[in-house]
Design an enzyme around this catalytic site. Structure first.
Site, PDB file in Angstrom:
ATOM      1  N   SER A  59       0.850  -1.193   0.000  1.00 25.29           N
ATOM      2  CA  SER A  59       0.000   0.000   0.000  1.00 25.29           C
ATOM      3  C   SER A  59       0.885   1.242   0.000  1.00 25.29           C
ATOM      4  O   SER A  59       1.796   1.360   0.810  1.00 25.29           O
ATOM      5  CB  SER A  59      -0.912   0.039   1.222  1.00 25.29           C
ATOM      6  OG  SER A  59      -1.626   1.276   1.230  1.00 25.29           O
ATOM      7  N   VAL A  64       7.417   2.208   4.339  1.00 20.51           N
ATOM      8  CA  VAL A  64       8.379   1.547   3.459  1.00 20.51           C
ATOM      9  C   VAL A  64       7.950   1.685   1.997  1.00 20.51           C
ATOM     10  O   VAL A  64       8.773   1.947   1.118  1.00 20.51           O
ATOM     11  CB  VAL A  64       8.566   0.057   3.847  1.00 20.51           C
ATOM     12  CG1 VAL A  64       9.512  -0.647   2.886  1.00 20.51           C
ATOM     13  CG2 VAL A  64       9.105  -0.056   5.274  1.00 20.51           C
ATOM     14  N   CYS A  65       6.658   1.543   1.735  1.00 21.37           N
ATOM     15  CA  CYS A  65       6.149   1.663   0.360  1.00 21.37           C
ATOM     16  C   CYS A  65       6.383   3.078  -0.180  1.00 21.37           C
ATOM     17  O   CYS A  65       6.766   3.255  -1.339  1.00 21.37           O
ATOM     18  CB  CYS A  65       4.663   1.325   0.311  1.00 21.37           C
ATOM     19  SG  CYS A  65       4.286  -0.345   0.872  1.00 21.37           S
ATOM     20  N   ASP A  66       6.152   4.055   0.661  1.00 20.49           N
ATOM     21  CA  ASP A  66       6.388   5.455   0.312  1.00 20.49           C
ATOM     22  C   ASP A  66       7.869   5.648  -0.034  1.00 20.49           C
ATOM     23  O   ASP A  66       8.204   6.189  -1.093  1.00 20.49           O
ATOM     24  CB  ASP A  66       5.974   6.327   1.515  1.00 20.49           C
ATOM     25  CG  ASP A  66       6.218   7.813   1.300  1.00 20.49           C
ATOM     26  OD1 ASP A  66       5.241   8.549   1.185  1.00 20.49           O
ATOM     27  OD2 ASP A  66       7.401   8.229   1.269  1.00 20.49           O
ATOM     28  N   THR A  69       8.905   3.858  -3.353  1.00 23.41           N
ATOM     29  CA  THR A  69       8.427   4.530  -4.563  1.00 23.41           C
ATOM     30  C   THR A  69       9.198   5.824  -4.799  1.00 23.41           C
ATOM     31  O   THR A  69       9.566   6.134  -5.940  1.00 23.41           O
ATOM     32  CB  THR A  69       6.913   4.766  -4.468  1.00 23.41           C
ATOM     33  OG1 THR A  69       6.287   3.497  -4.211  1.00 23.41           O
ATOM     34  CG2 THR A  69       6.368   5.359  -5.759  1.00 23.41           C
TER      35      THR A  69
END
EC number: 1.11.1.24
Length: 172
Positions: A59, A64-66, A69
């Site tokens: 998500s 971590v995803c932020d 990306t």
């Protein structure tokens, strides 16, 4: 019936089941249908002739995803026009667009696997228990052959950014 890989990874130390095959370097990249927005879909053929770095995140609204990306967005500008950097999540296209605007993301294309989760199943990253796609990296050459794969063993860990970028650089 899709293949289930029980305990293939963990989320905060707890085993999770990944649905779909475990792809390897040398495999043909499976086709996919992902939403660019609510109405428009893209597939592997939309990126024909380009090297593709596909960064999969559970998500976009998690730390971590932020970071993952944002890191690939920075790297994408240096990789040139023959490389497509795609981030795939099951977030709705609205949430992806809002996040991109707020984060100033302009090099990475965010694509949503929310409808059928077909990307997750084809690439072996659909988390059965959470219905999210597991953090992973795929580098696919211009002829749609997988050249690099990283399935993370623990969902909350970062991928090996340097190895993924090096795999792309060898192809351009």
């Amino acid at each position: 019936m899709s293949q289930e890989r029980k305990g293939a990874a963990t989320f905060k130390g707890n085993p999770i089941t990944l649905v779909g095959p475990e792809l390897k370097a040398g495999d043909a990249a499976p086709d996919f249908k992902l939403n660019k927005d609510l109405l428009n879909e893209v597939s592997l053929s939309d990126y024909a002739g380009k090297v593709k770095l596909i960064s999969v995140v559970p998500s976009i609204d998690t730390g971590v995803c932020d970071a993952q990306t944002r890191r690939f967005n920075e790297e994408a500008a240096k990789l040139g026009d023959n490389v497509a950097v795609l981030t795939v999540s099951v977030d709705l296209p609205f949430a992806q667009a809002r996040w991109c605007g707020a984060a100033g993301i302009d090099q990475v294309v965010l694509l949503s696997d929310y409808k059928a989760k077909s990307f997750g199943q084809a690439y072996g990253v659909l988390i059965q228990e959470l219905q999210l796609d597991m953090r992973s990296i795929f580098v696919i050459d211009a002829n749609d052959k997988i050249q690099y794969v990283e399935y993370l063993g623990e969902m909350t860990e970062h991928p090996n950014y340097e190895a993924a970028i090096e795999a792309v650089k060898k192809l351009v």
